[in-house]
Design an enzyme around this catalytic site. Sequence first.
Site, PDB file in Angstrom:
ATOM      1  N   ARG A   1       0.859  -1.203   0.000  1.00 40.69           N
ATOM      2  CA  ARG A   1       0.000   0.000   0.000  1.00 40.69           C
ATOM      3  C   ARG A   1       0.885   1.239   0.000  1.00 40.69           C
ATOM      4  O   ARG A   1       0.625   2.226  -0.672  1.00 40.69           O
ATOM      5  CB  ARG A   1      -0.965   0.012   1.190  1.00 40.69           C
ATOM      6  CG  ARG A   1      -1.666   1.359   1.350  1.00 40.69           C
ATOM      7  CD  ARG A   1      -2.869   1.366   2.297  1.00 40.69           C
ATOM      8  NE  ARG A   1      -2.730   0.510   3.454  1.00 40.69           N
ATOM      9  CZ  ARG A   1      -1.924   0.753   4.503  1.00 40.69           C
ATOM     10  NH1 ARG A   1      -1.182   1.838   4.535  1.00 40.69           N
ATOM     11  NH2 ARG A   1      -1.861  -0.103   5.503  1.00 40.69           N
TER      12      ARG A   1
ATOM     13  N   TYR B   1     -16.901  17.045 -15.025  1.00 42.94           N
ATOM     14  CA  TYR B   1     -17.279  15.633 -15.074  1.00 42.94           C
ATOM     15  C   TYR B   1     -18.327  15.347 -13.987  1.00 42.94           C
ATOM     16  O   TYR B   1     -18.168  15.769 -12.839  1.00 42.94           O
ATOM     17  CB  TYR B   1     -16.021  14.796 -14.843  1.00 42.94           C
ATOM     18  CG  TYR B   1     -16.259  13.311 -14.806  1.00 42.94           C
ATOM     19  CD1 TYR B   1     -16.585  12.609 -15.955  1.00 42.94           C
ATOM     20  CD2 TYR B   1     -16.151  12.614 -13.615  1.00 42.94           C
ATOM     21  CE1 TYR B   1     -16.800  11.243 -15.910  1.00 42.94           C
ATOM     22  CE2 TYR B   1     -16.360  11.241 -13.563  1.00 42.94           C
ATOM     23  CZ  TYR B   1     -16.686  10.570 -14.712  1.00 42.94           C
ATOM     24  OH  TYR B   1     -16.898   9.224 -14.675  1.00 42.94           O
TER      25      TYR B   1
ATOM     26  N   ASP C   1      -8.177  18.977 -14.352  1.00 42.67           N
ATOM     27  CA  ASP C   1      -8.440  17.605 -14.785  1.00 42.67           C
ATOM     28  C   ASP C   1      -8.030  17.531 -16.256  1.00 42.67           C
ATOM     29  O   ASP C   1      -8.697  18.097 -17.126  1.00 42.67           O
ATOM     30  CB  ASP C   1      -9.931  17.290 -14.587  1.00 42.67           C
ATOM     31  CG  ASP C   1     -10.281  15.862 -14.976  1.00 42.67           C
ATOM     32  OD1 ASP C   1      -9.577  15.267 -15.822  1.00 42.67           O
ATOM     33  OD2 ASP C   1     -11.278  15.333 -14.447  1.00 42.67           O
TER      34      ASP C   1
ATOM     35  N   LYS D   1      -8.722   6.457 -19.206  1.00 44.82           N
ATOM     36  CA  LYS D   1      -9.055   6.995 -20.522  1.00 44.82           C
ATOM     37  C   LYS D   1      -7.818   6.946 -21.429  1.00 44.82           C
ATOM     38  O   LYS D   1      -7.328   5.874 -21.715  1.00 44.82           O
ATOM     39  CB  LYS D   1      -9.636   8.396 -20.357  1.00 44.82           C
ATOM     40  CG  LYS D   1     -10.685   8.510 -19.230  1.00 44.82           C
ATOM     41  CD  LYS D   1     -11.949   7.698 -19.465  1.00 44.82           C
ATOM     42  CE  LYS D   1     -12.859   7.592 -18.251  1.00 44.82           C
ATOM     43  NZ  LYS D   1     -13.227   8.826 -17.599  1.00 44.82           N
TER      44      LYS D   1
END
Length: 379
Positions: free
Chosen positions: A49, A102, A174, A199
Amino acid sequence: MDGGFNTRAIHAGQDPDPATGAVIPPLHLTTTYKQDGVGGLRGGYEYSRSGNPTRTALQEALAALEEGTTGLAFASGLAAEDTLLRTVCEPGSHVVLGGDAYGGTFRLISRVAAPWGVEHSPADLNDLDALRSVMRPTTRVIWCETPTNPLLNIADIARLAEFAHEHGALLVVDNTFASPYLQRPLTLGADVVVHSTTKYLGGHSDVVGGALVVGDDELADRLAYHQNAMGAVNGPFDAWLVLRGIKTLGVRMDRHGANAACIAEFLLGHPAVGSVLYPGLPDHPGHDVAARQMSGFGGMLSFRLTGGEEAALRVCERARVFTLAESLGGVESLIEHPARMTHASAAGSPLEVPADLVRLSVGIEDAEDLLADLDQALA
Ligand SMILES: *Cc1c(COP(=O)(O)O)cnc(C)c1O
Protein backbone atom coordinates in the site's frame (compact mmCIF):
# COMPACT_ATOMS: atom_id res chain seq x y z
CA MET A 1 14.67 11.41 -17.49
CA ASP A 2 15.40 13.90 -20.27
CA GLY A 3 14.39 13.78 -23.90
CA GLY A 4 11.26 14.51 -25.89
CA PHE A 5 7.77 13.46 -24.91
CA ASN A 6 7.75 10.09 -26.67
CA THR A 7 11.18 9.18 -25.35
CA ARG A 8 10.03 9.95 -21.82
CA ALA A 9 6.80 7.98 -22.37
CA ILE A 10 8.83 4.89 -23.24
CA HIS A 11 11.72 5.25 -20.80
CA ALA A 12 10.92 7.48 -17.78
CA GLY A 13 10.76 5.34 -14.64
CA GLN A 14 11.34 2.27 -16.80
CA ASP A 15 15.05 1.51 -16.77
CA PRO A 16 15.80 -2.17 -17.46
CA ASP A 17 15.46 -4.24 -14.28
CA PRO A 18 18.87 -4.24 -12.52
CA ALA A 19 18.51 -7.87 -11.36
CA THR A 20 17.64 -9.49 -14.71
CA GLY A 21 17.90 -6.88 -17.44
CA ALA A 22 14.18 -7.25 -18.18
CA VAL A 23 13.42 -4.41 -20.58
CA ILE A 24 9.86 -4.03 -19.35
CA PRO A 25 9.28 -3.21 -15.65
CA PRO A 26 8.39 -6.46 -13.88
CA LEU A 27 4.96 -6.98 -12.38
CA HIS A 28 5.73 -7.00 -8.66
CA LEU A 29 2.86 -9.08 -7.28
CA THR A 30 3.92 -8.91 -3.68
CA THR A 31 2.37 -7.31 -0.63
CA THR A 32 5.49 -7.29 1.53
CA TYR A 33 9.29 -7.12 1.30
CA LYS A 34 12.07 -8.93 3.17
CA GLN A 35 13.99 -6.62 5.51
CA ASP A 36 17.74 -6.97 5.90
CA GLY A 37 17.60 -6.67 9.68
CA VAL A 38 14.84 -4.69 11.40
CA GLY A 39 14.17 -1.51 9.40
CA GLY A 40 16.70 -2.55 6.73
CA LEU A 41 14.49 -1.80 3.75
CA ARG A 42 15.69 -2.43 0.18
CA GLY A 43 14.89 0.66 -1.90
CA GLY A 44 12.48 1.90 0.75
CA TYR A 45 9.93 -0.87 0.12
CA GLU A 46 8.11 -2.23 3.14
CA TYR A 47 4.45 -2.91 2.27
CA SER A 48 2.65 -2.51 -1.08
CA ARG A 49 0.00 0.00 0.00
CA SER A 50 2.89 2.30 0.89
CA GLY A 51 5.04 1.46 -2.10
CA ASN A 52 5.35 -1.07 -4.92
CA PRO A 53 8.04 -0.96 -7.63
CA THR A 54 5.56 -1.37 -10.52
CA ARG A 55 3.54 1.55 -9.16
CA THR A 56 6.73 3.56 -8.66
CA ALA A 57 7.59 3.08 -12.34
CA LEU A 58 4.16 4.39 -13.36
CA GLN A 59 4.36 7.32 -10.95
CA GLU A 60 7.76 8.37 -12.29
CA ALA A 61 6.50 8.13 -15.87
CA LEU A 62 3.43 10.25 -15.05
CA ALA A 63 5.57 12.94 -13.38
CA ALA A 64 7.91 13.03 -16.39
CA LEU A 65 5.05 13.32 -18.90
CA GLU A 66 3.31 16.14 -17.05
CA GLU A 67 6.63 17.89 -16.31
CA GLY A 68 5.93 17.69 -12.58
CA THR A 69 8.20 16.42 -9.81
CA THR A 70 5.86 13.84 -8.25
CA GLY A 71 3.21 11.53 -9.66
CA LEU A 72 0.85 9.47 -7.51
CA ALA A 73 -1.28 6.63 -8.85
CA PHE A 74 -4.69 5.57 -7.55
CA ALA A 75 -7.37 2.93 -8.05
CA SER A 76 -9.53 5.29 -10.14
CA GLY A 77 -9.77 8.91 -11.21
CA LEU A 78 -12.32 9.54 -8.48
CA ALA A 79 -10.09 7.91 -5.84
CA ALA A 80 -7.37 10.37 -6.87
CA GLU A 81 -9.81 13.27 -6.65
CA ASP A 82 -11.07 12.17 -3.23
CA THR A 83 -7.53 11.91 -1.89
CA LEU A 84 -6.72 15.37 -3.24
CA LEU A 85 -9.84 17.00 -1.77
CA ARG A 86 -9.27 15.46 1.65
CA THR A 87 -5.65 16.59 1.58
CA VAL A 88 -6.19 20.25 0.69
CA CYS A 89 -9.64 20.90 2.20
CA GLU A 90 -11.03 20.76 5.72
CA PRO A 91 -14.48 21.49 7.17
CA GLY A 92 -15.31 25.08 6.17
CA SER A 93 -13.23 25.00 2.99
CA HIS A 94 -14.78 26.12 -0.27
CA VAL A 95 -14.26 24.74 -3.78
CA VAL A 96 -15.12 26.52 -7.03
CA LEU A 97 -16.09 24.08 -9.74
CA GLY A 98 -16.17 24.79 -13.47
CA GLY A 99 -19.69 24.84 -14.97
CA ASP A 100 -19.64 21.53 -16.82
CA ALA A 101 -17.23 19.43 -14.81
CA TYR A 102 -17.28 15.63 -15.07
CA GLY A 103 -20.49 14.38 -13.43
CA GLY A 104 -18.61 12.13 -11.00
CA THR A 105 -16.49 15.07 -9.83
CA PHE A 106 -19.64 17.12 -9.27
CA ARG A 107 -21.18 14.22 -7.35
CA LEU A 108 -18.06 13.75 -5.20
CA ILE A 109 -17.93 17.43 -4.27
CA SER A 110 -21.68 18.07 -3.91
CA ARG A 111 -22.78 14.78 -2.32
CA VAL A 112 -19.79 13.24 -0.59
CA ALA A 113 -17.60 16.18 0.47
CA ALA A 114 -20.51 18.50 1.34
CA PRO A 115 -21.71 16.52 4.40
CA TRP A 116 -18.16 16.83 5.77
CA GLY A 117 -18.42 20.61 5.62
CA VAL A 118 -16.71 21.33 2.29
CA GLU A 119 -18.77 23.92 0.41
CA HIS A 120 -18.79 24.53 -3.32
CA SER A 121 -19.97 26.98 -5.97
CA PRO A 122 -20.32 26.31 -9.67
CA ALA A 123 -18.86 29.04 -11.92
CA ASP A 124 -18.21 29.85 -15.56
CA LEU A 125 -14.41 29.66 -15.70
CA ASN A 126 -14.35 31.93 -18.75
CA ASP A 127 -16.00 34.81 -16.91
CA LEU A 128 -13.53 36.29 -14.40
CA ASP A 129 -16.13 38.71 -12.98
CA ALA A 130 -18.51 35.84 -12.27
CA LEU A 131 -15.61 33.90 -10.81
CA ARG A 132 -14.56 36.81 -8.58
CA SER A 133 -18.10 37.04 -7.22
CA VAL A 134 -18.05 33.42 -5.93
CA MET A 135 -14.56 33.50 -4.40
CA ARG A 136 -14.42 33.43 -0.59
CA PRO A 137 -11.56 33.78 1.91
CA THR A 138 -12.01 30.03 2.47
CA THR A 139 -11.72 29.08 -1.23
CA ARG A 140 -8.97 26.45 -1.39
CA VAL A 141 -9.44 25.13 -4.89
CA ILE A 142 -10.55 26.22 -8.34
CA TRP A 143 -11.35 23.00 -10.20
CA CYS A 144 -10.98 23.24 -13.95
CA GLU A 145 -11.54 20.82 -16.79
CA THR A 146 -10.44 21.77 -20.29
CA PRO A 147 -11.68 20.58 -22.75
CA THR A 148 -14.90 19.80 -20.87
CA ASN A 149 -17.14 16.81 -21.12
CA PRO A 150 -19.34 16.62 -23.18
CA LEU A 151 -19.56 20.23 -24.44
CA LEU A 152 -15.84 20.62 -25.29
CA ASN A 153 -15.58 24.05 -23.68
CA ILE A 154 -12.09 25.47 -23.25
CA ALA A 155 -10.72 27.37 -20.23
CA ASP A 156 -7.56 29.49 -20.23
CA ILE A 157 -5.28 27.64 -17.79
CA ALA A 158 -2.58 30.33 -17.46
CA ARG A 159 -5.13 33.05 -16.74
CA LEU A 160 -6.96 30.87 -14.21
CA ALA A 161 -3.72 29.96 -12.45
CA GLU A 162 -2.89 33.63 -11.99
CA PHE A 163 -6.41 34.34 -10.75
CA ALA A 164 -6.37 31.41 -8.31
CA HIS A 165 -3.01 32.42 -6.87
CA GLU A 166 -4.10 36.06 -6.41
CA HIS A 167 -6.90 34.62 -4.25
CA GLY A 168 -4.73 32.18 -2.32
CA ALA A 169 -6.33 29.13 -3.97
CA LEU A 170 -4.89 26.15 -5.84
CA LEU A 171 -5.70 25.60 -9.50
CA VAL A 172 -6.52 21.93 -10.12
CA VAL A 173 -6.78 20.86 -13.77
CA ASP A 174 -8.44 17.61 -14.78
CA ASN A 175 -6.31 16.83 -17.86
CA THR A 176 -8.08 13.58 -18.78
CA PHE A 177 -9.53 14.77 -22.12
CA ALA A 178 -6.33 16.33 -23.50
CA SER A 179 -3.75 13.93 -22.01
CA PRO A 180 -0.23 15.23 -21.27
CA TYR A 181 0.70 14.70 -24.92
CA LEU A 182 -1.49 17.62 -25.95
CA GLN A 183 -1.51 19.80 -22.82
CA ARG A 184 0.68 20.17 -19.72
CA PRO A 185 -1.15 22.33 -17.17
CA LEU A 186 1.71 22.48 -14.63
CA THR A 187 3.84 24.32 -17.21
CA LEU A 188 1.02 26.89 -17.52
CA GLY A 189 0.90 27.56 -13.77
CA ALA A 190 -1.59 24.96 -12.49
CA ASP A 191 -0.80 23.41 -9.09
CA VAL A 192 -2.25 19.92 -9.48
CA VAL A 193 -3.06 17.77 -12.51
CA VAL A 194 -5.73 15.10 -12.13
CA HIS A 195 -6.17 12.15 -14.46
CA SER A 196 -8.54 9.34 -15.00
CA THR A 197 -5.86 7.00 -16.40
CA THR A 198 -8.82 4.82 -17.40
CA LYS A 199 -9.05 7.00 -20.52
CA TYR A 200 -6.24 8.04 -22.89
CA LEU A 201 -3.29 7.15 -20.64
CA GLY A 202 -4.39 3.52 -20.35
CA GLY A 203 -5.80 3.87 -23.84
CA HIS A 204 -7.19 0.36 -24.37
CA SER A 205 -10.39 0.32 -22.28
CA ASP A 206 -9.03 -2.46 -20.10
CA VAL A 207 -8.03 -0.78 -16.83
CA VAL A 208 -9.55 1.71 -14.34
CA GLY A 209 -7.10 4.05 -12.65
CA GLY A 210 -6.34 7.60 -11.59
CA ALA A 211 -3.43 9.91 -10.93
CA LEU A 212 -2.31 13.18 -9.39
CA VAL A 213 0.79 15.06 -10.55
CA VAL A 214 2.30 18.09 -8.79
CA GLY A 215 5.45 20.17 -8.97
CA ASP A 216 5.59 21.40 -5.37
CA ASP A 217 7.46 19.21 -2.88
CA GLU A 218 5.52 20.25 0.20
CA LEU A 219 2.17 19.50 -1.48
CA ALA A 220 3.65 16.27 -2.89
CA ASP A 221 4.58 15.12 0.62
CA ARG A 222 1.11 15.81 1.97
CA LEU A 223 -0.55 14.01 -0.96
CA ALA A 224 1.80 11.03 -0.66
CA TYR A 225 1.02 10.83 3.07
CA HIS A 226 -2.72 10.73 2.29
CA GLN A 227 -2.24 8.26 -0.58
CA ASN A 228 -0.81 5.81 1.96
CA ALA A 229 -3.05 6.79 4.87
CA MET A 230 -6.26 6.55 2.83
CA GLY A 231 -5.06 3.58 0.79
CA ALA A 232 -6.93 4.03 -2.51
CA VAL A 233 -3.93 2.78 -4.50
CA ASN A 234 -4.04 0.78 -7.73
CA GLY A 235 -2.77 -2.80 -7.83
CA PRO A 236 0.51 -3.64 -9.61
CA PHE A 237 -1.16 -5.19 -12.66
CA ASP A 238 -3.33 -2.11 -13.14
CA ALA A 239 -0.25 0.10 -12.85
CA TRP A 240 1.54 -2.11 -15.38
CA LEU A 241 -1.32 -1.86 -17.90
CA VAL A 242 -1.33 1.94 -17.69
CA LEU A 243 2.46 1.98 -18.12
CA ARG A 244 2.14 -0.13 -21.24
CA GLY A 245 -0.56 2.16 -22.59
CA ILE A 246 1.54 5.27 -21.98
CA LYS A 247 4.29 4.04 -24.30
CA THR A 248 2.07 4.61 -27.36
CA LEU A 249 0.23 7.69 -26.10
CA GLY A 250 1.84 10.04 -28.64
CA VAL A 251 1.10 7.98 -31.76
CA ARG A 252 -2.39 7.21 -30.52
CA MET A 253 -3.22 10.86 -29.81
CA ASP A 254 -1.96 11.90 -33.25
CA ARG A 255 -4.34 9.41 -34.90
CA HIS A 256 -7.25 10.22 -32.52
CA GLY A 257 -6.85 13.90 -33.44
CA ALA A 258 -6.49 13.32 -37.19
CA ASN A 259 -9.60 11.11 -37.27
CA ALA A 260 -11.60 13.56 -35.14
CA ALA A 261 -10.66 16.44 -37.48
CA CYS A 262 -11.93 14.43 -40.50
CA ILE A 263 -15.16 13.63 -38.71
CA ALA A 264 -15.69 17.24 -37.60
CA GLU A 265 -15.34 18.34 -41.21
CA PHE A 266 -17.77 15.66 -42.41
CA LEU A 267 -20.40 16.44 -39.76
CA LEU A 268 -20.23 20.18 -40.44
CA GLY A 269 -21.43 19.54 -43.98
CA HIS A 270 -24.20 17.09 -43.04
CA PRO A 271 -27.80 18.34 -43.20
CA ALA A 272 -28.93 16.29 -40.17
CA VAL A 273 -26.31 17.98 -37.96
CA GLY A 274 -27.11 21.35 -36.36
CA SER A 275 -23.73 22.08 -34.81
CA VAL A 276 -20.37 20.44 -34.19
CA LEU A 277 -18.52 20.99 -30.91
CA TYR A 278 -14.81 20.47 -31.51
CA PRO A 279 -12.10 22.92 -30.38
CA GLY A 280 -10.16 22.32 -33.60
CA LEU A 281 -12.85 24.14 -35.61
CA PRO A 282 -11.90 27.80 -36.20
CA ASP A 283 -15.32 29.09 -35.11
CA HIS A 284 -15.33 27.16 -31.82
CA PRO A 285 -15.43 29.85 -29.07
CA GLY A 286 -12.36 28.34 -27.36
CA HIS A 287 -10.36 27.72 -30.52
CA ASP A 288 -7.72 30.41 -30.00
CA VAL A 289 -7.05 29.49 -26.38
CA ALA A 290 -6.98 25.79 -27.27
CA ALA A 291 -4.54 26.47 -30.11
CA ARG A 292 -2.29 28.33 -27.66
CA GLN A 293 -2.28 25.87 -24.77
CA MET A 294 -2.69 22.55 -26.59
CA SER A 295 -0.49 21.03 -29.28
CA GLY A 296 -3.52 19.36 -30.93
CA PHE A 297 -7.27 19.21 -30.37
CA GLY A 298 -7.77 15.62 -29.29
CA GLY A 299 -10.19 12.85 -30.12
CA MET A 300 -13.36 13.95 -28.33
CA LEU A 301 -16.14 15.55 -30.32
CA SER A 302 -19.85 16.22 -29.78
CA PHE A 303 -22.59 17.24 -32.17
CA ARG A 304 -26.23 18.26 -32.04
CA LEU A 305 -28.93 16.87 -34.32
CA THR A 306 -31.44 19.11 -36.06
CA GLY A 307 -33.99 16.32 -35.49
CA GLY A 308 -33.77 16.62 -31.67
CA GLU A 309 -33.50 13.88 -29.07
CA GLU A 310 -35.15 11.20 -31.19
CA ALA A 311 -32.63 11.72 -34.00
CA ALA A 312 -29.74 11.66 -31.49
CA LEU A 313 -30.92 8.35 -30.02
CA ARG A 314 -31.34 6.87 -33.50
CA VAL A 315 -27.78 7.73 -34.54
CA CYS A 316 -26.44 6.09 -31.37
CA GLU A 317 -28.46 2.95 -32.02
CA ARG A 318 -27.64 2.67 -35.73
CA ALA A 319 -23.86 3.10 -35.46
CA ARG A 320 -21.94 -0.14 -36.03
CA VAL A 321 -18.19 0.67 -36.06
CA PHE A 322 -18.79 3.17 -33.24
CA THR A 323 -19.79 1.10 -30.22
CA LEU A 324 -22.64 2.43 -28.09
CA ALA A 325 -20.94 2.71 -24.69
CA GLU A 326 -19.87 5.10 -21.95
CA SER A 327 -16.23 6.02 -21.24
CA LEU A 328 -13.68 7.30 -23.74
CA GLY A 329 -10.04 7.40 -24.71
CA GLY A 330 -9.58 3.84 -25.96
CA VAL A 331 -8.36 2.78 -29.40
CA GLU A 332 -11.93 1.83 -30.43
CA SER A 333 -14.50 4.47 -31.36
CA LEU A 334 -17.42 4.94 -28.98
CA ILE A 335 -20.70 6.80 -29.35
CA GLU A 336 -23.10 7.82 -26.61
CA HIS A 337 -26.07 9.99 -25.69
CA PRO A 338 -24.87 12.12 -22.73
CA ALA A 339 -28.32 13.26 -21.56
CA ARG A 340 -29.45 9.64 -21.01
CA MET A 341 -26.11 7.99 -20.30
CA THR A 342 -22.98 9.67 -18.86
CA HIS A 343 -24.80 12.83 -17.77
CA ALA A 344 -28.19 11.41 -16.78
CA SER A 345 -27.53 12.32 -13.15
CA ALA A 346 -27.10 15.99 -14.18
CA ALA A 347 -30.76 16.28 -15.29
CA GLY A 348 -32.33 19.30 -13.61
CA SER A 349 -28.96 20.61 -12.32
CA PRO A 350 -26.85 23.45 -13.73
CA LEU A 351 -24.86 20.72 -15.50
CA GLU A 352 -27.79 19.41 -17.57
CA VAL A 353 -26.80 18.76 -21.21
CA PRO A 354 -28.98 19.14 -24.34
CA ALA A 355 -31.04 16.10 -25.34
CA ASP A 356 -30.11 16.43 -29.03
CA LEU A 357 -26.40 15.98 -28.23
CA VAL A 358 -24.29 12.97 -29.27
CA ARG A 359 -20.73 12.47 -27.98
CA LEU A 360 -18.02 10.60 -29.86
CA SER A 361 -14.78 9.23 -28.53
CA VAL A 362 -13.05 8.93 -31.89
CA GLY A 363 -10.79 5.89 -32.02
CA ILE A 364 -7.85 5.04 -34.23
CA GLU A 365 -9.60 2.85 -36.82
CA ASP A 366 -9.40 3.84 -40.51
CA ALA A 367 -11.03 7.24 -40.99
CA GLU A 368 -13.01 6.13 -44.06
CA ASP A 369 -14.71 3.36 -42.07
CA LEU A 370 -15.66 5.80 -39.33
CA LEU A 371 -17.05 8.29 -41.85
CA ALA A 372 -19.03 5.59 -43.68
CA ASP A 373 -20.48 4.41 -40.37
CA LEU A 374 -21.64 7.89 -39.35
CA ASP A 375 -23.00 8.46 -42.84
CA GLN A 376 -25.23 5.38 -42.67
CA ALA A 377 -26.23 6.10 -39.05
CA LEU A 378 -27.30 9.65 -39.96
CA ALA A 379 -29.14 8.63 -43.15
C1 LIG B 1 -13.67 9.27 -16.29
C2 LIG B 1 -13.35 10.62 -15.78
C3 LIG B 1 -13.10 10.86 -14.42
C4 LIG B 1 -13.26 9.79 -13.36
O1 LIG B 1 -12.33 8.78 -13.52
P1 LIG B 1 -12.59 7.23 -13.09
O2 LIG B 1 -11.34 6.58 -13.48
O3 LIG B 1 -13.80 6.78 -13.84
O4 LIG B 1 -12.84 7.25 -11.61
C5 LIG B 1 -12.74 12.13 -14.05
N1 LIG B 1 -12.64 13.13 -14.94
C6 LIG B 1 -12.90 12.95 -16.25
C7 LIG B 1 -12.76 14.08 -17.19
C8 LIG B 1 -13.25 11.68 -16.72
O5 LIG B 1 -13.51 11.51 -18.02
